[in-house]
Design a protein around this motif. Sequence first.
Motif, PDB file in Angstrom:
ATOM      1  N   VAL A   1       0.861  -1.185   0.000  1.00  0.00           N
ATOM      2  CA  VAL A   1       0.000   0.000   0.000  1.00  0.00           C
ATOM      3  C   VAL A   1       0.898   1.237   0.000  1.00  0.00           C
ATOM      4  CG1 VAL A   1      -1.878   1.207   1.145  1.00  0.00           C
ATOM      5  CG2 VAL A   1      -1.757  -1.290   1.267  1.00  0.00           C
ATOM      6  N   PHE A   2       0.777   2.039  -1.049  1.00  0.00           N
ATOM      7  CA  PHE A   2       1.641   3.204  -1.240  1.00  0.00           C
ATOM      8  C   PHE A   2       0.796   4.476  -1.287  1.00  0.00           C
ATOM      9  CE2 PHE A   2       3.533   6.480  -3.828  1.00  0.00           C
ATOM     10  CZ  PHE A   2       4.875   6.473  -3.504  1.00  0.00           C
ATOM     11  N   GLY A   3       1.272   5.551  -0.638  1.00  0.00           N
ATOM     12  CA  GLY A   3       0.547   6.816  -0.689  1.00  0.00           C
ATOM     13  C   GLY A   3       1.479   8.005  -0.776  1.00  0.00           C
ATOM     14  N   LEU A   4       1.007   9.055  -1.435  1.00  0.00           N
ATOM     15  CA  LEU A   4       1.770  10.297  -1.601  1.00  0.00           C
ATOM     16  C   LEU A   4       1.017  11.453  -0.966  1.00  0.00           C
ATOM     17  CD1 LEU A   4       4.263  11.629  -3.118  1.00  0.00           C
ATOM     18  CD2 LEU A   4       2.627  12.161  -4.934  1.00  0.00           C
ATOM     19  N   SER A   5       1.699  12.234  -0.134  1.00  0.00           N
ATOM     20  CA  SER A   5       1.131  13.445   0.469  1.00  0.00           C
ATOM     21  C   SER A   5      -0.119  13.104   1.291  1.00  0.00           C
ATOM     22  CB  SER A   5       0.849  14.493  -0.609  1.00  0.00           C
ATOM     23  OG  SER A   5       0.533  15.746  -0.054  1.00  0.00           O
ATOM     24  N   MET A   6      -1.287  13.632   0.929  1.00  0.00           N
ATOM     25  CA  MET A   6      -2.501  13.251   1.644  1.00  0.00           C
ATOM     26  C   MET A   6      -2.704  11.740   1.568  1.00  0.00           C
ATOM     27  SD  MET A   6      -6.473  14.477   1.073  1.00  0.00           S
ATOM     28  CE  MET A   6      -6.839  13.245  -0.209  1.00  0.00           C
ATOM     29  N   GLY A   7      -2.338  11.152   0.436  1.00  0.00           N
ATOM     30  CA  GLY A   7      -2.414   9.696   0.294  1.00  0.00           C
ATOM     31  C   GLY A   7      -1.451   8.988   1.230  1.00  0.00           C
ATOM     32  N   ALA A   8      -0.301   9.612   1.500  1.00  0.00           N
ATOM     33  CA  ALA A   8       0.659   9.039   2.441  1.00  0.00           C
ATOM     34  C   ALA A   8       0.094   9.038   3.856  1.00  0.00           C
ATOM     35  CB  ALA A   8       1.966   9.834   2.394  1.00  0.00           C
ATOM     36  N   SER A   9      -0.529  10.154   4.227  1.00  0.00           N
ATOM     37  CA  SER A   9      -1.166  10.206   5.550  1.00  0.00           C
ATOM     38  C   SER A   9      -2.325   9.220   5.627  1.00  0.00           C
ATOM     39  CB  SER A   9      -1.657  11.634   5.826  1.00  0.00           C
ATOM     40  OG  SER A   9      -0.559  12.513   5.938  1.00  0.00           O
ATOM     41  N   THR A  10      -3.026   9.048   4.513  1.00  0.00           N
ATOM     42  CA  THR A  10      -4.132   8.091   4.448  1.00  0.00           C
ATOM     43  C   THR A  10      -3.651   6.670   4.706  1.00  0.00           C
ATOM     44  OG1 THR A  10      -5.432   9.466   2.934  1.00  0.00           O
ATOM     45  CG2 THR A  10      -5.900   7.107   2.940  1.00  0.00           C
ATOM     46  N   VAL A  11      -2.566   6.264   4.045  1.00  0.00           N
ATOM     47  CA  VAL A  11      -2.089   4.885   4.238  1.00  0.00           C
ATOM     48  C   VAL A  11      -1.495   4.708   5.629  1.00  0.00           C
ATOM     49  CG1 VAL A  11      -1.756   4.572   1.756  1.00  0.00           C
ATOM     50  CG2 VAL A  11       0.200   5.242   3.169  1.00  0.00           C
ATOM     51  N   CYS A  12      -0.963   5.790   6.210  1.00  0.00           N
ATOM     52  CA  CYS A  12      -0.504   5.711   7.608  1.00  0.00           C
ATOM     53  C   CYS A  12      -1.689   5.510   8.550  1.00  0.00           C
ATOM     54  CB  CYS A  12       0.258   6.970   7.982  1.00  0.00           C
ATOM     55  SG  CYS A  12       1.912   7.102   7.266  1.00  0.00           S
ATOM     56  N   LEU A  13      -2.780   6.204   8.271  1.00  0.00           N
ATOM     57  CA  LEU A  13      -3.994   5.997   9.070  1.00  0.00           C
ATOM     58  C   LEU A  13      -4.516   4.569   8.906  1.00  0.00           C
ATOM     59  CD1 LEU A  13      -5.833   9.361   8.320  1.00  0.00           C
ATOM     60  CD2 LEU A  13      -4.949   8.660  10.543  1.00  0.00           C
ATOM     61  N   TYR A  14      -4.414   4.051   7.694  1.00  0.00           N
ATOM     62  CA  TYR A  14      -4.827   2.662   7.426  1.00  0.00           C
ATOM     63  C   TYR A  14      -3.948   1.680   8.202  1.00  0.00           C
ATOM     64  CZ  TYR A  14      -5.068  -1.818   5.023  1.00  0.00           C
ATOM     65  OH  TYR A  14      -5.169  -3.159   4.744  1.00  0.00           O
ATOM     66  N   SER A  15      -2.706   2.060   8.491  1.00  0.00           N
ATOM     67  CA  SER A  15      -1.767   1.129   9.123  1.00  0.00           C
ATOM     68  C   SER A  15      -2.260   0.607  10.467  1.00  0.00           C
ATOM     69  CB  SER A  15      -0.396   1.799   9.302  1.00  0.00           C
ATOM     70  OG  SER A  15      -0.417   2.761  10.346  1.00  0.00           O
ATOM     71  N   ARG A  16      -3.176   1.343  11.117  1.00  0.00           N
ATOM     72  CA  ARG A  16      -3.659   0.922  12.435  1.00  0.00           C
ATOM     73  C   ARG A  16      -4.744  -0.144  12.342  1.00  0.00           C
ATOM     74  NH1 ARG A  16      -6.931   5.445  11.324  1.00  0.00           N
ATOM     75  NH2 ARG A  16      -9.059   5.337  12.150  1.00  0.00           N
ATOM     76  N   PHE A  17      -5.295  -0.363  11.145  1.00  0.00           N
ATOM     77  CA  PHE A  17      -6.402  -1.302  10.975  1.00  0.00           C
ATOM     78  C   PHE A  17      -5.905  -2.745  11.005  1.00  0.00           C
ATOM     79  CE2 PHE A  17      -9.274   1.727   8.269  1.00  0.00           C
ATOM     80  CZ  PHE A  17      -9.332   2.592   9.343  1.00  0.00           C
ATOM     81  N   LYS A  18      -6.813  -3.635  11.336  1.00  0.00           N
ATOM     82  CA  LYS A  18      -6.535  -5.055  11.179  1.00  0.00           C
ATOM     83  C   LYS A  18      -6.517  -5.365   9.693  1.00  0.00           C
ATOM     84  CE  LYS A  18      -8.098  -9.663  12.535  1.00  0.00           C
ATOM     85  NZ  LYS A  18      -9.126 -10.458  13.270  1.00  0.00           N
ATOM     86  N   LYS A  19      -5.466  -6.003   9.226  1.00  0.00           N
ATOM     87  CA  LYS A  19      -5.278  -6.206   7.792  1.00  0.00           C
ATOM     88  C   LYS A  19      -5.259  -7.694   7.457  1.00  0.00           C
ATOM     89  CE  LYS A  19      -1.817  -2.712   8.364  1.00  0.00           C
ATOM     90  NZ  LYS A  19      -2.108  -2.896   9.760  1.00  0.00           N
ATOM     91  N   PRO A  20      -5.625  -8.041   6.229  1.00  0.00           N
ATOM     92  CA  PRO A  20      -5.429  -9.424   5.793  1.00  0.00           C
ATOM     93  C   PRO A  20      -3.942  -9.738   5.735  1.00  0.00           C
ATOM     94  CG  PRO A  20      -6.150  -8.041   3.958  1.00  0.00           C
ATOM     95  CD  PRO A  20      -6.292  -7.221   5.192  1.00  0.00           C
ATOM     96  N   LYS A  21      -3.595 -11.008   5.833  1.00  0.00           N
ATOM     97  CA  LYS A  21      -2.195 -11.409   5.921  1.00  0.00           C
ATOM     98  C   LYS A  21      -1.390 -11.075   4.674  1.00  0.00           C
ATOM     99  CE  LYS A  21      -2.988 -15.150   9.243  1.00  0.00           C
ATOM    100  NZ  LYS A  21      -2.878 -16.607   9.502  1.00  0.00           N
ATOM    101  N   ASN A  22      -2.073 -10.860   3.552  1.00  0.00           N
ATOM    102  CA  ASN A  22      -1.316 -10.592   2.330  1.00  0.00           C
ATOM    103  C   ASN A  22      -0.942  -9.124   2.152  1.00  0.00           C
ATOM    104  OD1 ASN A  22      -4.005 -10.014   1.906  1.00  0.00           O
ATOM    105  ND2 ASN A  22      -4.038 -10.717  -0.217  1.00  0.00           N
ATOM    106  N   VAL A  23      -1.322  -8.257   3.105  1.00  0.00           N
ATOM    107  CA  VAL A  23      -0.800  -6.891   3.113  1.00  0.00           C
ATOM    108  C   VAL A  23       0.576  -6.954   3.776  1.00  0.00           C
ATOM    109  CG1 VAL A  23      -1.062  -4.537   3.982  1.00  0.00           C
ATOM    110  CG2 VAL A  23      -3.056  -5.792   3.158  1.00  0.00           C
ATOM    111  N   LYS A  24       1.615  -6.746   2.967  1.00  0.00           N
ATOM    112  CA  LYS A  24       2.971  -6.995   3.432  1.00  0.00           C
ATOM    113  C   LYS A  24       3.741  -5.750   3.841  1.00  0.00           C
ATOM    114  CE  LYS A  24       2.687 -11.410   2.797  1.00  0.00           C
ATOM    115  NZ  LYS A  24       2.681 -12.321   3.959  1.00  0.00           N
TER     116      LYS A  24
END
Length: 311
Positions: free
Chosen positions: A164-187
Amino acid sequence: MSTLQIVFLVVFLFAVATVIFFLVSSETRYAITLKRNCLMAKVVSKYTYKHIEKYAMDLSWWNDKKLEKCEIKSHDNLNLVGYFLKKDIKKIALIVHGYGAKGFEMQRYAKMFYDNNYSIFIVDNRGHGESDGKIITMGYEDCKDVASWVKYITDRFPKSQIVVFGLSMGASTVCLYSRFKKPKNVKAIISDCAYSNAFDVFNNISVKSVIFSILPTMLVFNWYLKKRIGFKLSDVDICKAVKNCDVPILFIHGNKDKFVPFYMQDLIFNSAPKKLKQKLVIENAGHAQSIAKEPKLYEKTVFEFLNNAIK
């Protein structure tokens, strides 16, 4: 009319005028910065295209690519649009754009992953491009949309490994996503020039204006948004989110970034779990210009990081 009555009237009128000023300034700021197709988003987009060479963007790269349009429903029933470019479905990069942009404008990053044998999902964030949404949420709702896209990819390609890659606002978005429970294939997660808190980045921009540089207007605006759209800018707290990251995460930032100040990288990096984090600083790079400034170093760092994260 007595002197006391005159004083009371003056104080009352001043109080009313102050309330009106703060309400009008808050609604104006909201209309300028967070509504779909707002003035600020148009200014950012115009600047990007005027200085396109600074971002190493070549939209003609898409011309010979066979893209599949994909649509999903968000948790609050918005229609979200993305595009799939197939290469090796064992490795898939989900790419999230920044404020005022569109998925296709992430061309340089899509090319980087595609050239390294990744399939690509580029998405239009809510309030952008072909996706629904009347508000730019600065990552607050977008991170939930990332979770929806990850589920879509996982359901469709259950054996894929996802970055999962994000730039600028997208970067902050993927950082916010980082706290979620994820499927095992998110590496892994890669964040390029994220802001540490949406309130702080708005305040950083506001101090450069005349009316909006008055600190109380920003504080009132923050609380006004809670009533207006259901969350405060200060709720978009990236530092708090990355504390719960459970996959390797790479933070990239240019040290000449004035739009999202460079110091924010350390605030986020220092909040992330020690054994999972890595950072890259690009010298003399402005906002979202790191890949254009040092393309070889950028790509080398990204894929060394991913080679360790994806076994």
